[in-house]
Enzyme design. Structure first.
Site, PDB file in Angstrom:
ATOM      1  N   HIS A  77       1.039  -1.162   0.562  1.00  0.00           N
ATOM      2  CA  HIS A  77      -0.212  -0.111   0.243  1.00  0.00           C
ATOM      3  C   HIS A  77       0.806   1.209   0.211  1.00  0.00           C
ATOM      4  CE1 HIS A  77      -3.861  -1.537   1.640  1.00  0.00           C
ATOM      5  NE2 HIS A  77      -3.331  -2.572   0.609  1.00  0.00           N
ATOM      6  N   GLU A  79       0.630   4.100   1.486  1.00  0.00           N
ATOM      7  CA  GLU A  79       1.599   4.056   3.068  1.00  0.00           C
ATOM      8  C   GLU A  79       2.286   3.954   3.889  1.00  0.00           C
ATOM      9  OE1 GLU A  79      -1.534   3.010   1.588  1.00  0.00           O
ATOM     10  OE2 GLU A  79      -3.101   3.506   3.461  1.00  0.00           O
ATOM     11  N   CYS A 103      -6.132   0.775   5.929  1.00  0.00           N
ATOM     12  CA  CYS A 103      -5.687  -0.542   5.950  1.00  0.00           C
ATOM     13  C   CYS A 103      -5.461  -0.821   7.222  1.00  0.00           C
ATOM     14  CB  CYS A 103      -5.751  -1.393   5.256  1.00  0.00           C
ATOM     15  SG  CYS A 103      -3.777  -2.054   5.504  1.00  0.00           S
TER      16      CYS A 103
END
Length: 159
Positions: A77, A79, A103
């Site tokens: 992801h 991030e 998430c």
């Protein structure tokens, strides 16, 4: 006299996050992230995609089916990519701008990295177990989360 129609810090950093997300090869979801210091200096950026060395053509982009035949087993992801891309030391006290609420796995990395603020644009998975767990951990760790407030401005770039 200075101009008055310049973009805000939030617009600037969310714009960079969204522009970073445009690097993603994911056919369904393009997410970008931008990590910023307490004094508004860009520290790192990331977008969702496969780990370095894992070909975008050799791994699946599917969303449905056996886990090993979907993107979920392989995609990193935005991030986490932004955190891992940072080469400058500590991220303690930093802000993370991201186009999609993190998430639960990214929340763990955000907390461990010492990031103290998350500014997100979209929260379309708010009712999922992952987002609920994420919010619970971020709250417990004292990470301030706030939704990005769009000014409704349209920016056009010729690239």
């Amino acid at each position: 006299m200075k101009r008055e129609d310049y973009i805000s810090w939030d617009e600037y950093f969310m714009g960079i996050s969204k522009l970073s997300g445009m690097r993603s090869k994911d056919p369904n979801t393009q997410v970008g992230a931008c990590i910023v210091s307490e004094d508004n200096k860009i520290l790192s950026m990331g977008y969702n995609g496969f780990p370095a060395g894992c070909s975008d053509d050799a791994f699946p982009w599917e969303r449905e089916g056996d886990m090993l035949h979907t993107k979920y087993a392989y995609v990193t992801h935005s991030e986490l990519n932004a955190i891992l891309n940072y080469r400058g030391g500590s991220l303690a006290g930093a802000k993370l701008y991201v186009s999609l609420f993190p998430c639960h796995e990214c929340a763990k990395a955000i907390i461990q990295a010492g990031i103290k603020t998350v500014v997100y644009e979209c929260d379309k998975y708010a009712d999922t177990p992952s987002a609920i767990a994420s919010r619970k951990m971020l709250d417990a760790a004292g990470v301030h989360c706030r939704r990005y407030q769009s000014a409704g401005r349209t920016v056009t770039l010729e690239l």
